[in-house]
Motif scaffolding. Structure first.
Motif, PDB file in Angstrom:
ATOM      1  N   GLU A  27       0.821  -1.210   0.000  1.00 41.52           N
ATOM      2  CA  GLU A  27       0.000   0.000   0.000  1.00 41.52           C
ATOM      3  C   GLU A  27       0.858   1.265   0.000  1.00 41.52           C
ATOM      4  OE1 GLU A  27      -2.625  -0.267   3.304  1.00 41.52           O
ATOM      5  OE2 GLU A  27      -3.769  -1.964   2.495  1.00 41.52           O
ATOM      6  N   TRP A  28       2.111   1.134  -0.419  1.00 37.87           N
ATOM      7  CA  TRP A  28       2.990   2.297  -0.456  1.00 37.87           C
ATOM      8  C   TRP A  28       2.634   3.179  -1.648  1.00 37.87           C
ATOM      9  CZ3 TRP A  28       4.537  -2.693   0.544  1.00 37.87           C
ATOM     10  CH2 TRP A  28       5.049  -2.929   1.820  1.00 37.87           C
ATOM     11  N   ALA A  29       2.826   4.447  -1.505  1.00 38.54           N
ATOM     12  CA  ALA A  29       2.485   5.371  -2.597  1.00 38.54           C
ATOM     13  C   ALA A  29       3.509   5.267  -3.731  1.00 38.54           C
ATOM     14  CB  ALA A  29       2.420   6.799  -2.078  1.00 38.54           C
ATOM     15  N   THR A  30       4.776   5.122  -3.378  1.00 36.86           N
ATOM     16  CA  THR A  30       5.827   5.065  -4.400  1.00 36.86           C
ATOM     17  C   THR A  30       6.741   3.866  -4.142  1.00 36.86           C
ATOM     18  OG1 THR A  30       7.401   6.417  -3.139  1.00 36.86           O
ATOM     19  CG2 THR A  30       5.822   7.583  -4.569  1.00 36.86           C
ATOM     20  N   ILE A  31       7.486   3.500  -5.180  1.00 35.97           N
ATOM     21  CA  ILE A  31       8.479   2.434  -5.015  1.00 35.97           C
ATOM     22  C   ILE A  31       9.547   2.882  -4.032  1.00 35.97           C
ATOM     23  CG2 ILE A  31      10.316   1.185  -6.212  1.00 35.97           C
ATOM     24  CD1 ILE A  31       8.523   1.090  -8.668  1.00 35.97           C
ATOM     25  N   ARG A  32       9.865   4.156  -4.072  1.00 39.37           N
ATOM     26  CA  ARG A  32      10.857   4.698  -3.141  1.00 39.37           C
ATOM     27  C   ARG A  32      10.420   4.467  -1.702  1.00 39.37           C
ATOM     28  NH1 ARG A  32      11.242   8.479   1.262  1.00 39.37           N
ATOM     29  NH2 ARG A  32      13.353   9.380   1.220  1.00 39.37           N
ATOM     30  N   ASP A  33       9.142   4.710  -1.388  1.00 45.59           N
ATOM     31  CA  ASP A  33       8.645   4.504  -0.022  1.00 45.59           C
ATOM     32  C   ASP A  33       8.804   3.046   0.402  1.00 45.59           C
ATOM     33  OD1 ASP A  33       7.954   7.167   0.088  1.00 45.59           O
ATOM     34  OD2 ASP A  33       5.844   6.821  -0.416  1.00 45.59           O
ATOM     35  N   HIS A  34       8.529   2.141  -0.523  1.00 43.06           N
ATOM     36  CA  HIS A  34       8.654   0.720  -0.202  1.00 43.06           C
ATOM     37  C   HIS A  34      10.117   0.350   0.059  1.00 43.06           C
ATOM     38  CE1 HIS A  34       8.242  -3.593  -0.212  1.00 43.06           C
ATOM     39  NE2 HIS A  34       9.101  -3.680  -1.209  1.00 43.06           N
ATOM     40  N   GLU A  49      19.677   8.730  -3.719  1.00 41.52           N
ATOM     41  CA  GLU A  49      20.806   8.937  -4.622  1.00 41.52           C
ATOM     42  C   GLU A  49      20.788   7.911  -5.756  1.00 41.52           C
ATOM     43  OE1 GLU A  49      25.661   9.561  -4.263  1.00 41.52           O
ATOM     44  OE2 GLU A  49      24.585   8.417  -2.728  1.00 41.52           O
ATOM     45  N   LEU A  50      20.535   6.654  -5.426  1.00 42.67           N
ATOM     46  CA  LEU A  50      20.469   5.613  -6.452  1.00 42.67           C
ATOM     47  C   LEU A  50      19.353   5.882  -7.452  1.00 42.67           C
ATOM     48  CD1 LEU A  50      21.098   2.412  -4.294  1.00 42.67           C
ATOM     49  CD2 LEU A  50      22.575   3.283  -6.113  1.00 42.67           C
ATOM     50  N   LEU A  51      18.221   6.343  -6.961  1.00 42.03           N
ATOM     51  CA  LEU A  51      17.107   6.655  -7.863  1.00 42.03           C
ATOM     52  C   LEU A  51      17.458   7.806  -8.789  1.00 42.03           C
ATOM     53  CD1 LEU A  51      14.160   6.268  -5.326  1.00 42.03           C
ATOM     54  CD2 LEU A  51      14.517   4.870  -7.378  1.00 42.03           C
ATOM     55  N   ARG A  52      18.098   8.831  -8.260  1.00 41.31           N
ATOM     56  CA  ARG A  52      18.487   9.976  -9.099  1.00 41.31           C
ATOM     57  C   ARG A  52      19.498   9.562 -10.162  1.00 41.31           C
ATOM     58  NH1 ARG A  52      18.750  12.682  -4.064  1.00 41.31           N
ATOM     59  NH2 ARG A  52      21.027  12.509  -4.096  1.00 41.31           N
ATOM     60  N   GLU A  53      20.383   8.612  -9.797  1.00 37.24           N
ATOM     61  CA  GLU A  53      21.434   8.176 -10.729  1.00 37.24           C
ATOM     62  C   GLU A  53      20.943   7.128 -11.722  1.00 37.24           C
ATOM     63  OE1 GLU A  53      24.361   6.704  -8.095  1.00 37.24           O
ATOM     64  OE2 GLU A  53      25.195   8.677  -7.580  1.00 37.24           O
ATOM     65  N   LEU A  59      12.012  -3.744 -15.548  1.00 37.18           N
ATOM     66  CA  LEU A  59      12.227  -4.286 -16.887  1.00 37.18           C
ATOM     67  C   LEU A  59      12.130  -3.216 -17.972  1.00 37.18           C
ATOM     68  CD1 LEU A  59      10.288  -7.657 -16.585  1.00 37.18           C
ATOM     69  CD2 LEU A  59      12.765  -7.306 -16.604  1.00 37.18           C
ATOM     70  N   ASP A  60      11.588  -2.049 -17.626  1.00 35.36           N
ATOM     71  CA  ASP A  60      11.470  -0.965 -18.601  1.00 35.36           C
ATOM     72  C   ASP A  60      12.591   0.060 -18.504  1.00 35.36           C
ATOM     73  OD1 ASP A  60       9.074  -1.964 -19.715  1.00 35.36           O
ATOM     74  OD2 ASP A  60       7.925  -1.117 -18.046  1.00 35.36           O
ATOM     75  N   GLY A  61      13.464  -0.098 -17.517  1.00 33.01           N
ATOM     76  CA  GLY A  61      14.570   0.836 -17.384  1.00 33.01           C
ATOM     77  C   GLY A  61      14.608   1.492 -16.012  1.00 33.01           C
ATOM     78  N   PRO A  62      15.365   2.594 -15.880  1.00 37.07           N
ATOM     79  CA  PRO A  62      15.507   3.278 -14.586  1.00 37.07           C
ATOM     80  C   PRO A  62      14.163   3.739 -14.025  1.00 37.07           C
ATOM     81  CG  PRO A  62      17.172   4.039 -16.133  1.00 37.07           C
ATOM     82  CD  PRO A  62      16.218   3.206 -16.926  1.00 37.07           C
ATOM     83  N   ILE A  63      14.052   3.670 -12.707  1.00 35.74           N
ATOM     84  CA  ILE A  63      12.826   4.065 -12.016  1.00 35.74           C
ATOM     85  C   ILE A  63      12.961   5.512 -11.549  1.00 35.74           C
ATOM     86  CG2 ILE A  63      11.436   3.639  -9.954  1.00 35.74           C
ATOM     87  CD1 ILE A  63      12.247   0.690 -10.216  1.00 35.74           C
ATOM     88  N   PRO A  71       2.220  -3.169  -7.360  1.00 34.90           N
ATOM     89  CA  PRO A  71       2.103  -4.464  -6.676  1.00 34.90           C
ATOM     90  C   PRO A  71       2.481  -5.622  -7.604  1.00 34.90           C
ATOM     91  CG  PRO A  71       0.183  -3.097  -6.243  1.00 34.90           C
ATOM     92  CD  PRO A  71       0.958  -2.408  -7.327  1.00 34.90           C
ATOM     93  N   GLY A  72       3.307  -6.527  -7.086  1.00 32.42           N
ATOM     94  CA  GLY A  72       3.702  -7.682  -7.864  1.00 32.42           C
ATOM     95  C   GLY A  72       4.838  -7.442  -8.837  1.00 32.42           C
ATOM     96  N   GLY A  73       5.323  -6.205  -8.909  1.00 31.87           N
ATOM     97  CA  GLY A  73       6.435  -5.900  -9.804  1.00 31.87           C
ATOM     98  C   GLY A  73       7.763  -6.329  -9.203  1.00 31.87           C
ATOM     99  N   ALA A  74       8.838  -5.913  -9.828  1.00 31.98           N
ATOM    100  CA  ALA A  74      10.181  -6.244  -9.340  1.00 31.98           C
ATOM    101  C   ALA A  74      11.143  -5.139  -9.728  1.00 31.98           C
ATOM    102  CB  ALA A  74      10.656  -7.585  -9.900  1.00 31.98           C
ATOM    103  N   VAL A  75      12.144  -4.938  -8.900  1.00 33.19           N
ATOM    104  CA  VAL A  75      13.189  -3.964  -9.197  1.00 33.19           C
ATOM    105  C   VAL A  75      14.545  -4.620  -8.979  1.00 33.19           C
ATOM    106  CG1 VAL A  75      11.739  -2.006  -8.556  1.00 33.19           C
ATOM    107  CG2 VAL A  75      13.232  -3.041  -6.835  1.00 33.19           C
ATOM    108  N   TRP A  76      15.554  -4.051  -9.652  1.00 31.10           N
ATOM    109  CA  TRP A  76      16.919  -4.557  -9.547  1.00 31.10           C
ATOM    110  C   TRP A  76      17.855  -3.396  -9.228  1.00 31.10           C
ATOM    111  CZ3 TRP A  76      13.263  -6.439 -12.769  1.00 31.10           C
ATOM    112  CH2 TRP A  76      13.137  -7.829 -12.917  1.00 31.10           C
ATOM    113  N   PHE A  77      18.915  -3.688  -8.493  1.00 36.52           N
ATOM    114  CA  PHE A  77      19.949  -2.688  -8.208  1.00 36.52           C
ATOM    115  C   PHE A  77      21.175  -3.404  -7.676  1.00 36.52           C
ATOM    116  CE2 PHE A  77      17.569  -3.358  -4.365  1.00 36.52           C
ATOM    117  CZ  PHE A  77      18.514  -3.348  -3.341  1.00 36.52           C
ATOM    118  N   HIS A  78      22.302  -2.729  -7.758  1.00 36.69           N
ATOM    119  CA  HIS A  78      23.538  -3.276  -7.204  1.00 36.69           C
ATOM    120  C   HIS A  78      23.715  -2.747  -5.783  1.00 36.69           C
ATOM    121  CE1 HIS A  78      25.177  -5.411 -10.616  1.00 36.69           C
ATOM    122  NE2 HIS A  78      24.853  -4.402 -11.405  1.00 36.69           N
TER     123      HIS A  78
END
Length: 314
Positions: A27-34, A49-53, A59-63, A71-78
């Motif tokens: 129920e988060w408003a943004t991915i950043r909040d989650h 900082e990671l989001l800005r960079e 799967l569609d690119g930078p967030i 909901p049910g999506g996925a994100v990747w980062f180092h």
């Protein structure tokens, strides 16, 4: 079999990016909040900082920093890497073909990334040095133990080789140096129940049905020191170290048994005198017999004066 989803970020330092699945009931408003909620050990400022960079992607690119929660999506980062002390030893190659890589791992080098050991691990160093991004270990050795480790080069073959170890069809021999006790009757087979609790650094033997078995032989002795051959029939955490300790002859250089000592990770003197010396099996792909032997020796036997002085050897 379901195929593993290909990460949208390339490997970095031989490591895949971390993948986080977004819960369906979020129920988060943004991915950043989650992410701030999900990763409490990562400062919110670092996530921003990671989001800005553009370092966090789907799967569609930078967030975008204000991207809505999916909901049910996925994100990747180092993940950010810890500061590590360089392990100043090479990883000699014993054998290499299209499917297998066998190396002679040095003491003090972990097999796979874990905790504070990421870049300074056999897996990451070999992936980078040999340009083998899909390399995967068929089994593991403790960071303190030296000797033979099998890695699988061909990703389509990894299951066949890993299954050998899970089914215990691999014959393994170890060599260890420990005090010599003339009253200790050898050879013998030691059986006990070993447990290893999460967040507890040492394993322990407890009452109950045995789940660990080691056959132990004395090869030779001199000056109060014994050279032992060990055949583990199971693969419990610290099994060989615990079994020799239970016989009253703890392995030289053991910082866990019988007493835990706080040895700095930058101290490469007096390593655990335990060596994975031989691996033997029937190749699950070719059906041919395979046998590999270490080229290493244990310092306290080959160079007792250097061991006593704390000299560092590769």
């Amino acid at each position: 079999m379901r195929r593993r989803q290909q990460p949208p970020l390339p490997k970095r330092y031989g490591l895949d990016p971390a993948r986080l699945r977004l819960p369906d009931d979020g129920e988060w408003a943004t991915i950043r909040d989650h992410l701030v909620h999900r990763l409490p050990r990562v400062p919110a400022a670092r996530i921003d900082e990671l989001l800005r960079e553009g370092g966090i992607v789907d799967l569609d690119g930078p967030i975008a920093p204000d991207a809505p929660y999916v909901p049910g999506g996925a994100v990747w980062f180092h993940r950010d890497l810890p500061e590590e002390t360089e392990v100043p030893f090479d990883i000699p190659i014993v054998h290499r073909d299209d499917h297998l890589l066998v190396v002679d791992k040095p003491h003090f080098l972990a097999t796979i990334p874990r905790g504070q050991h990421i870049l300074q691990t056999a897996l990451v160093r070999l992936r980078r040095e040999l340009d083998l991004p899909d390399l995967i270990p068929a089994h593991r050795l403790d960071r303190a133990t030296a000797g033979l480790v099998l890695f699988v080069i061909d990703p389509t073959r990894r299951g066949a080789y890993q299954t050998m170890f899970h089914k215990r069809t691999v014959r393994k021999e170890y060599e260890a140096l420990a005090p010599y006790d003339p009253s200790l009757e050898l050879p013998r087979t030691v059986r006990s129940r070993i447990i290893k609790e999460k967040q507890v650094i040492a394993a322990q033997e407890v009452p109950g049905e045995p789940n660990a078995e080691t056959h132990i032989e004395l090869l030779e002795h001199r000056d109060g020191l014994g050279r032992y051959r060990l055949y583990p029939h199971t693969g419990r955490t610290h099994q060989l170290r615990l079994h020799l300790n239970s016989l009253g002859v703890p392995i030289l250089g053991d910082d866990f048994y019988p007493v835990i000592t706080d040895k700095p990770v930058s101290d490469f003197t007096r390593p655990l005198q335990l060596l994975a010396s031989t691996i033997e099996f029937t190749d699950p792909i070719s059906g041919e017999p395979r046998r590999f032997e270490t080229r290493r020796t244990l310092q306290a036997w080959a160079d007792p004066d250097g061991w006593a002085a704390g000299s560092i050897t590769p």
